[in-house]
Write a protein that holds these residues in place. Structure first.
Motif, PDB file in Angstrom:
ATOM      1  N   PHE A   1       0.844  -1.197   0.000  1.00 47.86           N
ATOM      2  CA  PHE A   1       0.000   0.000   0.000  1.00 47.86           C
ATOM      3  C   PHE A   1       0.881   1.249   0.000  1.00 47.86           C
ATOM      4  O   PHE A   1       0.650   2.194  -0.768  1.00 47.86           O
ATOM      5  CB  PHE A   1      -0.916  -0.017   1.224  1.00 47.86           C
ATOM      6  CG  PHE A   1      -1.773   1.215   1.354  1.00 47.86           C
ATOM      7  CD1 PHE A   1      -2.965   1.322   0.671  1.00 47.86           C
ATOM      8  CD2 PHE A   1      -1.367   2.267   2.158  1.00 47.86           C
ATOM      9  CE1 PHE A   1      -3.743   2.454   0.773  1.00 47.86           C
ATOM     10  CE2 PHE A   1      -2.136   3.412   2.266  1.00 47.86           C
ATOM     11  CZ  PHE A   1      -3.332   3.507   1.581  1.00 47.86           C
ATOM     12  N   GLU A   2       1.912   1.226   0.847  1.00 43.63           N
ATOM     13  CA  GLU A   2       2.820   2.373   0.927  1.00 43.63           C
ATOM     14  C   GLU A   2       3.514   2.599  -0.409  1.00 43.63           C
ATOM     15  O   GLU A   2       3.634   3.735  -0.879  1.00 43.63           O
ATOM     16  CB  GLU A   2       3.866   2.137   2.025  1.00 43.63           C
ATOM     17  CG  GLU A   2       3.265   2.164   3.414  1.00 43.63           C
ATOM     18  CD  GLU A   2       4.318   2.066   4.508  1.00 43.63           C
ATOM     19  OE1 GLU A   2       5.470   1.700   4.206  1.00 43.63           O
ATOM     20  OE2 GLU A   2       3.973   2.374   5.671  1.00 43.63           O
ATOM     21  N   ALA A   3       3.955   1.488  -1.026  1.00 41.51           N
ATOM     22  CA  ALA A   3       4.622   1.611  -2.320  1.00 41.51           C
ATOM     23  C   ALA A   3       3.671   2.219  -3.349  1.00 41.51           C
ATOM     24  O   ALA A   3       4.067   3.037  -4.170  1.00 41.51           O
ATOM     25  CB  ALA A   3       5.115   0.249  -2.793  1.00 41.51           C
ATOM     26  N   ALA A   4       2.402   1.829  -3.272  1.00 40.60           N
ATOM     27  CA  ALA A   4       1.424   2.314  -4.248  1.00 40.60           C
ATOM     28  C   ALA A   4       1.198   3.816  -4.107  1.00 40.60           C
ATOM     29  O   ALA A   4       1.174   4.545  -5.101  1.00 40.60           O
ATOM     30  CB  ALA A   4       0.103   1.557  -4.095  1.00 40.60           C
ATOM     31  N   VAL A   5       1.054   4.293  -2.877  1.00 39.93           N
ATOM     32  CA  VAL A   5       0.833   5.737  -2.726  1.00 39.93           C
ATOM     33  C   VAL A   5       2.115   6.507  -3.061  1.00 39.93           C
ATOM     34  O   VAL A   5       2.056   7.648  -3.516  1.00 39.93           O
ATOM     35  CB  VAL A   5       0.295   6.140  -1.327  1.00 39.93           C
ATOM     36  CG1 VAL A   5      -1.075   5.544  -1.090  1.00 39.93           C
ATOM     37  CG2 VAL A   5       1.260   5.758  -0.226  1.00 39.93           C
ATOM     38  N   CYS A   6       3.267   5.866  -2.867  1.00 41.80           N
ATOM     39  CA  CYS A   6       4.529   6.520  -3.218  1.00 41.80           C
ATOM     40  C   CYS A   6       4.674   6.727  -4.724  1.00 41.80           C
ATOM     41  O   CYS A   6       5.314   7.669  -5.155  1.00 41.80           O
ATOM     42  CB  CYS A   6       5.721   5.711  -2.719  1.00 41.80           C
ATOM     43  SG  CYS A   6       6.070   5.976  -0.985  1.00 41.80           S
ATOM     44  N   VAL A   7       4.131   5.817  -5.522  1.00 42.93           N
ATOM     45  CA  VAL A   7       4.248   6.012  -6.973  1.00 42.93           C
ATOM     46  C   VAL A   7       3.096   6.851  -7.520  1.00 42.93           C
ATOM     47  O   VAL A   7       2.926   6.989  -8.721  1.00 42.93           O
ATOM     48  CB  VAL A   7       4.345   4.683  -7.771  1.00 42.93           C
ATOM     49  CG1 VAL A   7       5.597   3.927  -7.383  1.00 42.93           C
ATOM     50  CG2 VAL A   7       3.106   3.836  -7.602  1.00 42.93           C
ATOM     51  N   GLY A   8       2.296   7.423  -6.618  1.00 41.44           N
ATOM     52  CA  GLY A   8       1.315   8.406  -7.057  1.00 41.44           C
ATOM     53  C   GLY A   8      -0.133   7.926  -7.095  1.00 41.44           C
ATOM     54  O   GLY A   8      -1.006   8.650  -7.557  1.00 41.44           O
ATOM     55  N   LEU A   9      -0.398   6.718  -6.610  1.00 44.78           N
ATOM     56  CA  LEU A   9      -1.794   6.281  -6.555  1.00 44.78           C
ATOM     57  C   LEU A   9      -2.480   6.949  -5.356  1.00 44.78           C
ATOM     58  O   LEU A   9      -1.827   7.232  -4.343  1.00 44.78           O
ATOM     59  CB  LEU A   9      -1.880   4.761  -6.399  1.00 44.78           C
ATOM     60  CG  LEU A   9      -1.895   3.929  -7.687  1.00 44.78           C
ATOM     61  CD1 LEU A   9      -0.581   4.085  -8.429  1.00 44.78           C
ATOM     62  CD2 LEU A   9      -2.133   2.459  -7.378  1.00 44.78           C
ATOM     63  N   SER A  10      -3.771   7.189  -5.477  1.00 49.43           N
ATOM     64  CA  SER A  10      -4.523   7.684  -4.323  1.00 49.43           C
ATOM     65  C   SER A  10      -4.766   6.497  -3.389  1.00 49.43           C
ATOM     66  O   SER A  10      -4.577   5.348  -3.787  1.00 49.43           O
ATOM     67  CB  SER A  10      -5.853   8.279  -4.769  1.00 49.43           C
ATOM     68  OG  SER A  10      -6.694   7.247  -5.242  1.00 49.43           O
ATOM     69  N   ASN A  11      -5.190   6.775  -2.160  1.00 46.48           N
ATOM     70  CA  ASN A  11      -5.476   5.685  -1.228  1.00 46.48           C
ATOM     71  C   ASN A  11      -6.484   4.711  -1.826  1.00 46.48           C
ATOM     72  O   ASN A  11      -6.326   3.493  -1.743  1.00 46.48           O
ATOM     73  CB  ASN A  11      -6.032   6.227   0.088  1.00 46.48           C
ATOM     74  CG  ASN A  11      -4.959   6.914   0.904  1.00 46.48           C
ATOM     75  OD1 ASN A  11      -3.822   7.050   0.446  1.00 46.48           O
ATOM     76  ND2 ASN A  11      -5.298   7.357   2.091  1.00 46.48           N
ATOM     77  N   THR A  12      -7.541   5.252  -2.420  1.00 48.54           N
ATOM     78  CA  THR A  12      -8.596   4.411  -2.988  1.00 48.54           C
ATOM     79  C   THR A  12      -8.046   3.547  -4.123  1.00 48.54           C
ATOM     80  O   THR A  12      -8.344   2.352  -4.196  1.00 48.54           O
ATOM     81  CB  THR A  12      -9.741   5.285  -3.529  1.00 48.54           C
ATOM     82  OG1 THR A  12      -9.956   6.349  -2.607  1.00 48.54           O
ATOM     83  CG2 THR A  12     -10.998   4.493  -3.707  1.00 48.54           C
ATOM     84  N   GLN A  13      -7.240   4.166  -4.978  1.00 44.54           N
ATOM     85  CA  GLN A  13      -6.658   3.393  -6.089  1.00 44.54           C
ATOM     86  C   GLN A  13      -5.743   2.299  -5.557  1.00 44.54           C
ATOM     87  O   GLN A  13      -5.726   1.184  -6.084  1.00 44.54           O
ATOM     88  CB  GLN A  13      -5.862   4.321  -7.013  1.00 44.54           C
ATOM     89  CG  GLN A  13      -6.745   5.191  -7.885  1.00 44.54           C
ATOM     90  CD  GLN A  13      -5.957   6.274  -8.599  1.00 44.54           C
ATOM     91  OE1 GLN A  13      -4.921   6.735  -8.122  1.00 44.54           O
ATOM     92  NE2 GLN A  13      -6.457   6.695  -9.744  1.00 44.54           N
ATOM     93  N   ALA A  14      -4.989   2.622  -4.508  1.00 46.60           N
ATOM     94  CA  ALA A  14      -4.081   1.620  -3.939  1.00 46.60           C
ATOM     95  C   ALA A  14      -4.874   0.429  -3.415  1.00 46.60           C
ATOM     96  O   ALA A  14      -4.480  -0.717  -3.606  1.00 46.60           O
ATOM     97  CB  ALA A  14      -3.242   2.230  -2.826  1.00 46.60           C
ATOM     98  N   TYR A  15      -6.011   0.706  -2.754  1.00 45.96           N
ATOM     99  CA  TYR A  15      -6.843  -0.394  -2.270  1.00 45.96           C
ATOM    100  C   TYR A  15      -7.401  -1.204  -3.428  1.00 45.96           C
ATOM    101  O   TYR A  15      -7.298  -2.422  -3.453  1.00 45.96           O
ATOM    102  CB  TYR A  15      -8.005   0.128  -1.413  1.00 45.96           C
ATOM    103  CG  TYR A  15      -7.587   0.483  -0.015  1.00 45.96           C
ATOM    104  CD1 TYR A  15      -6.978  -0.460   0.810  1.00 45.96           C
ATOM    105  CD2 TYR A  15      -7.777   1.764   0.491  1.00 45.96           C
ATOM    106  CE1 TYR A  15      -6.568  -0.138   2.082  1.00 45.96           C
ATOM    107  CE2 TYR A  15      -7.371   2.093   1.776  1.00 45.96           C
ATOM    108  CZ  TYR A  15      -6.772   1.132   2.567  1.00 45.96           C
ATOM    109  OH  TYR A  15      -6.362   1.449   3.827  1.00 45.96           O
TER     110      TYR A  15
END
Lengths: 252, 235
Positions: free
Chosen positions: B128-142
């Motif tokens: 999840f952390e990696a996903a938000v780091c590459v620019g995804l929103s929280n919702t997109q990461a989920y």
């Protein structure tokens, strides 16, 4: 000045991890943070990228000027667009191939067209020596290969700075070399890097600035020569003595 | 003299039972649907930060899991009309299937909330952390990273719970719902309570076939969705 952080504080419960750290990074800098476990190196990195919310502190990042505690969602998103992060445990997306891992941030985060993102992604994987592994899932890769995908994922975003959080600490000793080689290569290309590591050789050979942290504060900083050859602070000397061989001075 | 065990009763009763399969499937299907939705809400309450929500969700799960299906069925069957009656609403003519669906939705929700919570928690937060780091929103990461993986983890348990629910559903005949179980009871009563064994055997065969079909379906689903989970042999 590309990134300037002032007076950053962070506690977990009663435990104060960062006690007012300042940090300045210029474009093209390769800064290595050294320090014993628990000195707050990783927390510092995570606070810069808002993976942890600092209790206090200020950041100026290019045109963005924020309070680290009260930053808006928009400011956080803006700063994250400029920073890439390489994790100790790689943190690859396990449901995506190596190439998809790299392109996910481009397509979804940066809204780049898929075909173009694939080109960028392939180039990034080529750069870290994984041209054969575009379609491999993380589980099919060794630790060293996974971390190289992690680095490719960071590089592909073309960020202003890449933060490395102990990128080789989870690797088998014989796999450390391949990751360090890739890191040296991207440092040579002029990438701005802030690296938390225990790899002294990397600090000596690649960094242009070394910061020594202990107990939540920056004890001293300077060129690798300053720190390794003639450290001013007793705490730095003690630490180096512990982590380097007796005759470390001859390595320089 | 008539045989005590007569195979022809099995053969004859199967076609009589089959039409009522749709009642069984409908009740189970609706319970799974509502139960899964409620289960999601409960799981979100358990995972979230609100202490009160957490207490409520865990309390609900404990109570529901500790209540035998048949007791819960009677509680809803007699309890809901009694409460409604207090407010001057008459629910006596309502279809019995409604009470069955309510009962098993409530129960399935408790089970599913645990299935969903544990599968969500099995996915390392680092992704999840990696996903938000590459620019995804929280919702997109989920939605793009965490939930697809949690889904694969949840599948076997979900399938298991679904099978359980379908079998427990047979209890619905006790309040007079005519599903295949209820129909079997009627057939036996029509035979003056003789040849019950053959009818129950026919019933068992139908349940077996249904269960095996569901089991196979979930094995297939697991295979389809588990990319990146198993080592895929490359040539």
């Amino acid at each position: 000045m590309m990134l300037e952080i002032t007076n950053i504080h962070k506690s977990f419960g009663e435990n104060e991890i960062l006690k007012g750290v300042d940090l300045k990074i210029e474009k093209g800098d390769v800064v290595v943070i050294l320090g014993p476990s628990g000195s707050g190196k990783t927390t510092l990195l995570r606070c810069i990228n808002f993976l942890e919310k600092a209790d206090q502190g200020h950041a100026i990042f290019g045109d963005i000027d924020v309070n680290l505690k009260t930053a808006s969602k928009k400011a956080i998103h803006g700063i994250r667009q400029k920073i890439a992060f390489v994790f100790q445990n790689y943190n690859l997306f396990n449901n995506k191939t190596a190439l998809e891992n790299v392109t996910e941030g481009l397509v979804i985060g940066r809204k780049i067209a898929k075909a173009e993102a694939n080109e960028i992604g392939k180039k990034a994987l080529d750069k870290v020596g994984l041209s054969e592994k575009y379609n491999a899932y993380p589980i099919e890769l060794s630790g060293g290969q996974q971390q190289r995908v992690g680095i490719a994922r960071a590089v592909a975003l073309n960020p202003d700075i890449i933060l490395f959080d102990e990128p080789t600490s989870a690797l088998d000793p014989e796999l450390v070399g391949e990751v360090l080689t890739v890191m040296k290569q991207i440092a040579k290309e002029g990438t701005t890097m802030l690296v938390v590591t225990h790899e002294m050789s990397f600090a000596k050979d690649v960094a242009n600035r070394v910061i020594f942290m202990d107990a939540g504060v920056v004890v001293e900083e300077g060129s690798p020569k300053d720190i390794f050859v003639k450290p001013k602070e007793e705490r730095t000397r003690k630490f180096l003595k512990r982590v380097l061989p007796e005759d470390y001075i001859f390595y320089i | 003299m008539e045989k005590y065990f007569d195979v022809s009763y099995i053969v004859e009763s199967v076609p009589m039972l089959i039409p009522f399969l749709k009642v069984t499937l409908m009740v189970a299907g609706l319970s799974v649907l509502f139960g899964t939705i409620l289960g999601f809400i409960l799981a979100a309450m358990k995972i979230g930060n609100s202490k009160i929500a957490k207490k409520i969700a865990y309390g609900y799960t404990t109570i529901l899991r500790c209540t035998p299906s048949i007791v819960l069925l009677f509680l809803t069957y007699y309890g809901i009309p009694a409460i409604a009656d207090n407010f001057g609403v008459n629910l006596n003519d309502i279809d019995k299937a409604v009470f069955v669906v309510i009962t098993f939705s409530l129960q399935f929700a408790a089970v599913m909330s645990e299935v969903i919570r544990t599968s969500y928690e099995s996915i390392d937060r680092g992704q999840f952390e990696a996903a938000v780091c590459v620019g995804l929103s929280n919702t997109q990461a989920y939605w793009r990273i965490i939930l697809p993986q949690a889904f694969v983890v949840a599948l076997p348990n979900f399938g298991n719970s679904l099978l359980e629910l379908m079998k427990e559903g047979a209890l619905a005949y006790t309040i007079g719902l005519i599903d295949i179980m209820g129909k079997a009871e009627l057939i036996i009563a029509g035979n003056y309570n003789t040849h019950a064994l053959e009818i129950y055997l026919a019933l068992a065969v139908i349940y077996w076939i249904l269960s095996i079909a569901i089991e196979q379906l979930f094995l297939k689903l697991e295979k389809v969705f588990s990319k990146g989970k198993q080592v895929i042999t490359t040539t």
